[in-house]
Design an enzyme around this catalytic site. Structure first.
Site, PDB file in Angstrom:
ATOM      1  N   THR A 208     -11.707  -5.759   8.394  1.00 55.38           N
ATOM      2  CA  THR A 208     -12.332  -5.084   9.528  1.00 55.38           C
ATOM      3  C   THR A 208     -13.814  -5.423   9.666  1.00 55.38           C
ATOM      4  O   THR A 208     -14.584  -5.310   8.706  1.00 55.38           O
ATOM      5  CB  THR A 208     -12.183  -3.561   9.381  1.00 55.38           C
ATOM      6  OG1 THR A 208     -10.798  -3.254   9.199  1.00 55.38           O
ATOM      7  CG2 THR A 208     -12.686  -2.852  10.627  1.00 55.38           C
TER       8      THR A 208
ATOM      9  N   ASN B 179      -8.999   3.965  -2.273  1.00 53.35           N
ATOM     10  CA  ASN B 179      -9.551   2.847  -1.512  1.00 53.35           C
ATOM     11  C   ASN B 179     -10.710   3.399  -0.709  1.00 53.35           C
ATOM     12  O   ASN B 179     -10.519   3.972   0.358  1.00 53.35           O
ATOM     13  CB  ASN B 179      -8.458   2.267  -0.602  1.00 53.35           C
ATOM     14  CG  ASN B 179      -8.998   1.247   0.379  1.00 53.35           C
ATOM     15  OD1 ASN B 179     -10.149   0.857   0.329  1.00 53.35           O
ATOM     16  ND2 ASN B 179      -8.144   0.836   1.304  1.00 53.35           N
TER      17      ASN B 179
ATOM     18  N   CYS C  18      -9.522   5.348   9.591  1.00 52.87           N
ATOM     19  CA  CYS C  18     -10.006   4.997   8.259  1.00 52.87           C
ATOM     20  C   CYS C  18     -10.522   6.261   7.603  1.00 52.87           C
ATOM     21  O   CYS C  18     -11.533   6.824   8.043  1.00 52.87           O
ATOM     22  CB  CYS C  18     -11.112   3.950   8.301  1.00 52.87           C
ATOM     23  SG  CYS C  18     -11.596   3.376   6.658  1.00 52.87           S
TER      24      CYS C  18
ATOM     25  N   LYS D  69      -4.527   0.385  14.861  1.00 53.12           N
ATOM     26  CA  LYS D  69      -4.150   0.857  13.532  1.00 53.12           C
ATOM     27  C   LYS D  69      -4.290   2.374  13.503  1.00 53.12           C
ATOM     28  O   LYS D  69      -5.335   2.917  13.876  1.00 53.12           O
ATOM     29  CB  LYS D  69      -5.068   0.229  12.474  1.00 53.12           C
ATOM     30  CG  LYS D  69      -4.775   0.595  11.022  1.00 53.12           C
ATOM     31  CD  LYS D  69      -3.542  -0.120  10.514  1.00 53.12           C
ATOM     32  CE  LYS D  69      -3.420  -0.012   8.998  1.00 53.12           C
ATOM     33  NZ  LYS D  69      -4.380  -0.855   8.280  1.00 53.12           N
TER      34      LYS D  69
ATOM     35  N   GLY E  92       2.380   1.094   0.618  1.00 52.16           N
ATOM     36  CA  GLY E  92       3.223   1.229  -0.565  1.00 52.16           C
ATOM     37  C   GLY E  92       4.202   0.111  -0.822  1.00 52.16           C
ATOM     38  O   GLY E  92       5.102   0.245  -1.654  1.00 52.16           O
TER      39      GLY E  92
ATOM     40  N   THR F 119      -2.205  -3.319  -1.369  1.00 51.36           N
ATOM     41  CA  THR F 119      -2.336  -3.057  -2.808  1.00 51.36           C
ATOM     42  C   THR F 119      -1.361  -3.930  -3.594  1.00 51.36           C
ATOM     43  O   THR F 119      -1.727  -4.531  -4.608  1.00 51.36           O
ATOM     44  CB  THR F 119      -2.070  -1.577  -3.105  1.00 51.36           C
ATOM     45  OG1 THR F 119      -2.932  -0.764  -2.302  1.00 51.36           O
ATOM     46  CG2 THR F 119      -2.312  -1.260  -4.566  1.00 51.36           C
TER      47      THR F 119
END
Length: 381
Positions: free
Chosen positions: A109, A151, A219, A255, A342, A364
């Site tokens: 971003t 995060n 976010c 998003k 995930g 991740t």
């Protein structure tokens, strides 16, 4: 004694030579976690990782030959696998993701101006205690199935001059059947309206050569005005409409994060489609309060909550995809759905696609097992 003809031996030898490379490659990939470190060093600053990473010491496996293609907003992709906004800090990181079989990488971003990251720690291993709380664990989990982290970076960004050059370079690293998304975010209090700065960041991405742009409306590691846009259908329509107009004919993706109200999700998707949004990606990391062993905020007093990502949020992410897919079909919105959250094992990509996502993305999981996509490709060839 069983007699084996020369022809049989030659067939066995041929079979051996065809099968052995994939076995050897699979074995190498299988052993990456936990014996190898992540490609992002969580003990170092964001700036250090951006300048020196990615930290990948493995070999690039030969990708299985697969002629199948999927259409994504007019782009022909070799697979539905991608990396969402987050891990790909610059063109070098994009290059590695492409080499490792992620066909839809997202450039980290960007803002309309240079912006620093939060101070360390930015990522720590955690275990959830409830849907809203988690505690820091002292060491890395024993397997990917339990890999869950915070995060908290604050959406740092390089300068416009750097981005203009580096995003163009990232496009040069794309291989056949791959496309790049550039993620953007606006910043309030920059002398213009929040929406106008969103447009300014989008135009920067467009000038840098972006062919696909994703607006980050969610976010959990920034101020509420920046991170909760997706919770307001009116704001989604207002901001998305301005962005669609500014970047035309580039497709706009948005998003979003977790919805606790399905009716709100429906309103947001409907307004997004009316505004001209072409695709929706969900979900972003889930905000939780993270505590250390003493019961204090694990990331310090100024960050009592942070975004949790990794294995623990997969059920919520899959549920988001299922609900969004149902609404998308019922309301005839024609939105393309992109799922993430995930995915830490190869079969998880399939779970998201079966739930209704056209694209499945790992962040991740990709950082701690960079061979994740290649393992999926081997299974699906």
């Amino acid at each position: 004694m069983v007699s084996v003809s020369r022809a049989d031996l030659e067939r066995l030898a041929s079979l051996h030579h065809r099968i052995w490379p994939s076995f050897r490659c699979a074995s190498t990939m299988k052993d990456w976690y936990p014996s190898h470190p992540a490609i992002y060093d969580i003990s170092k600053s964001y700036a250090f990782n951006a300048e020196n990473g990615p930290f990948f010491s493995g070999t690039i496996p030969k990708r299985p030959d697969d002629k199948s293609r999927i259409d994504f907003l007019g782009f022909s992709l070799r697979s539905p696998l991608g990396v969402p906004a987050g891990p790909l800090l610059n063109s070098r990181w994009v290059k590695l993701a492409c080499q490792l079989g992620f066909d839809l990488p997202v450039y980290k971003t960007i803002r309309s101006f240079a912006h620093p990251a939060h101070a360390l720690p930015n990522m720590i291993f955690i275990e959830p205690d409830s849907p809203k709380t988690a505690h820091a664990r002292g060491s890395m989990p024993p397997d990917l199935a339990h890999l869950t982290v915070t995060n908290s970076f604050g959406m740092p960004s390089q300068s416009p001059d750097f981005l203009l050059e580096d995003i163009a370079k990232a496009h040069q690293y794309l291989e056949e059947g791959q496309a790049l998304i550039v993620s953007i975010v606006g910043t309030p209090n920059q002398g213009i309206s929040f929406a106008e700065d969103f447009v300014r960041a989008a135009l920067l991405a467009k000038e840098a050569g972006a062919k696909l742009i994703e607006a980050n409306f969610s976010c959990p590691n920034v101020g509420k005005s920046e991170g909760c846009l997706y919770m307001s259908p009116e704001t989604v329509k207002l901001f998305a409409s301005a962005l669609v107009k500014a970047i035309h004919p580039i497709p706009l993706i948005i998003k979003v994060g977790l919805f606790h109200d399905e009716s709100l999700l429906q309103e947001v998707l409907v307004e997004a489609a009316r505004a001209g949004v072409r695709a929706v990606c969900g979900l972003n990391s889930v905000s939780m309060e993270v505590f250390d062993a003493e019961g204090k905020s694990a990331l310090g007093p100024t960050r009592p909550s942070s975004g949790v990502c990794g294995a623990a949020i997969r059920p919520q992410a899959l549920e988001w995809v299922r609900k969004a897919a149902s609404i998308n079909k019922k309301e005839h919105l024609n939105l393309v759905l992109m799922g993430c959250g995930g995915i830490v094992e190869p079969n998880h990509f399939d779970e998201f696609i079966e739930a209704g996502a056209k694209i499945a993305m790992a962040a991740t999981g990709m950082m701690w097992d960079p061979y994740l996509a290649m393992k999926w490709h081997e299974k699906h060839t």
